[in-house]
Design an enzyme around this catalytic site. Structure first.
Site, mmCIF file in Angstrom:
data_model
loop_
_atom_site.group_PDB
_atom_site.id
_atom_site.type_symbol
_atom_site.label_atom_id
_atom_site.label_comp_id
_atom_site.label_asym_id
_atom_site.label_seq_id
_atom_site.Cartn_x
_atom_site.Cartn_y
_atom_site.Cartn_z
ATOM 1 N N SER A 189 0.963 -1.174 0.081
ATOM 2 C CA SER A 189 -0.037 -0.007 -0.077
ATOM 3 C C SER A 189 0.792 1.256 0.117
ATOM 4 C CB SER A 189 -0.896 0.137 1.179
ATOM 5 O OG SER A 189 -1.486 1.221 1.385
ATOM 6 N N TYR B 146 -1.466 -0.924 10.176
ATOM 7 C CA TYR B 146 -1.785 -1.349 8.904
ATOM 8 C C TYR B 146 -0.627 -1.273 7.885
ATOM 9 C CZ TYR B 146 -3.757 -1.665 4.165
ATOM 10 O OH TYR B 146 -3.945 -2.003 2.725
#
Length: 245
Positions: free
Chosen positions: A141, A154
């Site tokens: 990401s 995350y």
């Protein structure tokens, strides 16, 4: 040439927003696709119908990507039903957001179980099973570089995925298998948009120089490149985010 068998792809999380776009794009490129899902059989079945309705080939297979026996069974099923595995796209993941000091440790563990342990187990099977000319595409990401508040835990899982991806690419020397990661930026999926007010969405859409959110098809385009013609791209993280970072 006409007797050649289609290449076979496994897409984990293949019924989700980005996952489904990847499935449909790889099927449109002529691959037979295994649509992996964890719990939502109906959504996986809809994805298969979407592909077969366009004349493509797809099957749905359930598995918990964090359980070794189930991941092995997923690859076994792909080999049994479709003859082998040429491409693995690992989109399965969960995102639970909170400031680091406030994040529940159970949520931290849940993300690591799916995002890190799952990527590890899928990558292990891909390393063992991918045929020459194959490709493994993991998902990171852009938040790893953006360092946005509430994304700390995350982003840590995705940093781990990047590290495993880059090292595995070098460990597979001599196999004719590429290993890369795609790192999307803000992408307009139901999961991403859920819970965000319009002001937040508009702000995120304004960040890239191209001044819009990514679309699942944008991400699928990069995956298709890595899965097919990009044989000289290996051991890389491709930031597919419209130029945010």
């Amino acid at each position: 040439m006409g007797d050649e068998q289609p290449r076979v792809a496994i897409v984990t999380g293949g019924s989700g927003g980005i996952g489904r776009a990847v499935v449909e794009r790889l099927a449109a490129d002529g691959m037979s696709v295994v649509v992996h899902y964890a719990g939502n059989e109906e959504r996986a079945t809809q994805t298969v119908r979407s592909v077969t309705g366009q004349g493509g080939s797809a099957v749905a297979v359930a598995a918990d990507v964090a359980e070794p026996a189930q991941v092995r069974a997923l690859f076994d099923e792909a080999e049994r039903r479709l003859g082998g595995v040429d491409v693995v796209v690992n989109t399965a993941g969960i995102m639970l957001l909170a400031p680091l000091a406030e994040l529940d440790v159970a949520d931290f563990d849940r993300m690591h179980r799916t995002n890190v342990r799952g990527a590890f187990l899928v990558s292990q099977q891909a390393a063992e099973r991918l045929r020459p000319g194959g490709a493994l595409i993991n998902f990171s990401s852009s938040v790893v570089r953006l360092a946005q508040p509430t994304y700390g835990a995350y982003a840590a899982t995705k940093g781990a995925v990047e590290a495993m991806t880059l090292i595995l690419a070098r460990e597979l020397r001599g196999r004719d298998v590429t290993v890369n990661a795609v790192a999307p930026g803000p992408t307009a999926t139901p999961l991403f948009l859920d819970g965000k007010d319009q002001q937040t969405i508009d702000h995120l859409a304004s960040l890239p120089p191209l001044q819009r959110l990514g679309r699942p098809d944008d991400i699928a385009e990069t995956v298709a490149f890595l899965a097919g013609p990009a044989r000289w791209v290996n051991g890389q993280v491709i930031h597919t985010n419209g130029g945010i970072v």
